[in-house]
Design a protein around this motif. Structure first.
Motif, PDB file in Angstrom:
ATOM      1  N   VAL A  56      34.953  32.422  50.961  1.00 46.04           N
ATOM      2  CA  VAL A  56      35.750  33.254  50.065  1.00 46.04           C
ATOM      3  C   VAL A  56      37.016  33.693  50.803  1.00 46.04           C
ATOM      4  O   VAL A  56      36.956  34.236  51.892  1.00 46.04           O
ATOM      5  CB  VAL A  56      34.952  34.470  49.573  1.00 46.04           C
ATOM      6  CG1 VAL A  56      35.822  35.400  48.752  1.00 46.04           C
ATOM      7  CG2 VAL A  56      33.759  34.016  48.752  1.00 46.04           C
ATOM      8  N   THR A  57      38.167  33.433  50.178  1.00 49.66           N
ATOM      9  CA  THR A  57      39.460  33.763  50.773  1.00 49.66           C
ATOM     10  C   THR A  57      39.997  35.050  50.152  1.00 49.66           C
ATOM     11  O   THR A  57      40.051  35.159  48.933  1.00 49.66           O
ATOM     12  CB  THR A  57      40.462  32.620  50.509  1.00 49.66           C
ATOM     13  OG1 THR A  57      39.929  31.409  51.028  1.00 49.66           O
ATOM     14  CG2 THR A  57      41.804  32.904  51.151  1.00 49.66           C
ATOM     15  N   PRO A  58      40.397  36.021  50.977  1.00 50.27           N
ATOM     16  CA  PRO A  58      41.055  37.198  50.406  1.00 50.27           C
ATOM     17  C   PRO A  58      42.353  36.770  49.712  1.00 50.27           C
ATOM     18  O   PRO A  58      43.080  35.908  50.216  1.00 50.27           O
ATOM     19  CB  PRO A  58      41.358  38.067  51.633  1.00 50.27           C
ATOM     20  CG  PRO A  58      40.408  37.594  52.687  1.00 50.27           C
ATOM     21  CD  PRO A  58      40.200  36.144  52.417  1.00 50.27           C
ATOM     22  N   ILE A  59      42.657  37.357  48.576  1.00 52.54           N
ATOM     23  CA  ILE A  59      43.800  36.919  47.770  1.00 52.54           C
ATOM     24  C   ILE A  59      45.115  37.056  48.537  1.00 52.54           C
ATOM     25  O   ILE A  59      45.991  36.207  48.426  1.00 52.54           O
ATOM     26  CB  ILE A  59      43.824  37.675  46.424  1.00 52.54           C
ATOM     27  CG1 ILE A  59      42.634  37.208  45.573  1.00 52.54           C
ATOM     28  CG2 ILE A  59      45.136  37.472  45.691  1.00 52.54           C
ATOM     29  CD1 ILE A  59      42.437  37.949  44.282  1.00 52.54           C
ATOM     30  N   TYR A  73      38.202  29.404  47.474  1.00 51.63           N
ATOM     31  CA  TYR A  73      37.297  30.201  46.656  1.00 51.63           C
ATOM     32  C   TYR A  73      37.820  31.629  46.688  1.00 51.63           C
ATOM     33  O   TYR A  73      38.188  32.133  47.745  1.00 51.63           O
ATOM     34  CB  TYR A  73      35.877  30.190  47.224  1.00 51.63           C
ATOM     35  CG  TYR A  73      35.137  28.904  47.011  1.00 51.63           C
ATOM     36  CD1 TYR A  73      34.388  28.696  45.864  1.00 51.63           C
ATOM     37  CD2 TYR A  73      35.179  27.901  47.971  1.00 51.63           C
ATOM     38  CE1 TYR A  73      33.698  27.515  45.670  1.00 51.63           C
ATOM     39  CE2 TYR A  73      34.489  26.718  47.792  1.00 51.63           C
ATOM     40  CZ  TYR A  73      33.749  26.528  46.642  1.00 51.63           C
ATOM     41  OH  TYR A  73      33.071  25.365  46.454  1.00 51.63           O
ATOM     42  N   ILE A  74      37.840  32.275  45.535  1.00 46.04           N
ATOM     43  CA  ILE A  74      38.184  33.689  45.482  1.00 46.04           C
ATOM     44  C   ILE A  74      37.073  34.429  44.764  1.00 46.04           C
ATOM     45  O   ILE A  74      36.336  33.859  43.957  1.00 46.04           O
ATOM     46  CB  ILE A  74      39.539  33.952  44.779  1.00 46.04           C
ATOM     47  CG1 ILE A  74      39.502  33.490  43.323  1.00 46.04           C
ATOM     48  CG2 ILE A  74      40.683  33.333  45.539  1.00 46.04           C
ATOM     49  CD1 ILE A  74      40.648  34.016  42.485  1.00 46.04           C
ATOM     50  N   GLN A  75      36.958  35.704  45.078  1.00 43.56           N
ATOM     51  CA  GLN A  75      35.966  36.556  44.430  1.00 43.56           C
ATOM     52  C   GLN A  75      36.661  37.845  44.046  1.00 43.56           C
ATOM     53  O   GLN A  75      37.374  38.441  44.859  1.00 43.56           O
ATOM     54  CB  GLN A  75      34.810  36.852  45.376  1.00 43.56           C
ATOM     55  CG  GLN A  75      33.763  37.756  44.789  1.00 43.56           C
ATOM     56  CD  GLN A  75      32.586  37.966  45.735  1.00 43.56           C
ATOM     57  OE1 GLN A  75      32.512  37.348  46.786  1.00 43.56           O
ATOM     58  NE2 GLN A  75      31.687  38.824  45.358  1.00 43.56           N
ATOM     59  N   GLY A  76      36.488  38.262  42.804  1.00 40.54           N
ATOM     60  CA  GLY A  76      37.112  39.497  42.372  1.00 40.54           C
ATOM     61  C   GLY A  76      36.746  39.830  40.942  1.00 40.54           C
ATOM     62  O   GLY A  76      35.867  39.223  40.347  1.00 40.54           O
ATOM     63  N   LYS A  77      37.496  40.772  40.400  1.00 42.14           N
ATOM     64  CA  LYS A  77      37.248  41.254  39.038  1.00 42.14           C
ATOM     65  C   LYS A  77      38.383  40.788  38.134  1.00 42.14           C
ATOM     66  O   LYS A  77      39.549  40.812  38.523  1.00 42.14           O
ATOM     67  CB  LYS A  77      37.178  42.775  39.037  1.00 42.14           C
ATOM     68  CG  LYS A  77      36.815  43.369  37.673  1.00 42.14           C
ATOM     69  CD  LYS A  77      36.603  44.847  37.766  1.00 42.14           C
ATOM     70  CE  LYS A  77      35.238  45.026  38.358  1.00 42.14           C
ATOM     71  NZ  LYS A  77      34.633  46.320  38.120  1.00 42.14           N
TER      72      LYS A  77
END
Length: 139
Positions: A56-59, A73-77
């Motif tokens: 997961v890469t920070p934006i 890959y990104i993870q967030g809302k």
């Protein structure tokens, strides 16, 4: 010979029961580990602290790639949604920033926590001698 066969049967039974015991302990610790990720509510995982793997890469770290082949890959809302004719665009935010993701998925909802994979793209928008382009992901 009969004593030997009884001994062999006992050893095999002991191996099976210890293997079964190991699997039971492993399942228990996995369940306890997942429950410890909860935010005080049973059965609910806290996706703000849970990271799905090291990929997961920070934006804020996403930069336009020269070859336009970099996948992240990104993870967030999901904060915003913009429907296109054949695709959808979602603005995803994490604790480091925001980015738009263009996708064929139409079942995502604003407020939903997601993990998405996409290719890094950059759209140049020159206006009055200044660059207003933006980085986005294409799933």
């Amino acid at each position: 010979m009969q004593k030997f066969s009884h001994l062999l049967a006992f050893i095999q039974q002991t191996k099976l029961s210890s293997l079964r015991f190991f699997h039971q302990r492993l399942a228990f610790f996995l369940v306890v580990g997942l429950c410890s990720c909860a935010n005080g509510k049973p059965g609910e995982l806290n996706l703000q602290t849970l990271r799905i793997g090291a990929n997961v890469t920070p934006i804020r770290e996403i930069k336009p790639a020269q070859d336009n082949q970099a996948s992240v890959y990104i993870q967030g809302k999901i904060e915003k949604h913009a429907p296109f004719i054949k695709q959808q665009a979602y603005q995803i935010a994490d604790s480091t920033g925001k980015i738009w993701v263009v996708t064929n998925q139409s079942n995502l909802q604003v407020g939903q926590d997601v993990v998405l994979k996409g290719k890094v793209r950059y759209k140049s928008i020159p206006l009055a001698g200044q660059e207003y382009g933006e980085v986005y992901l294409e799933e």
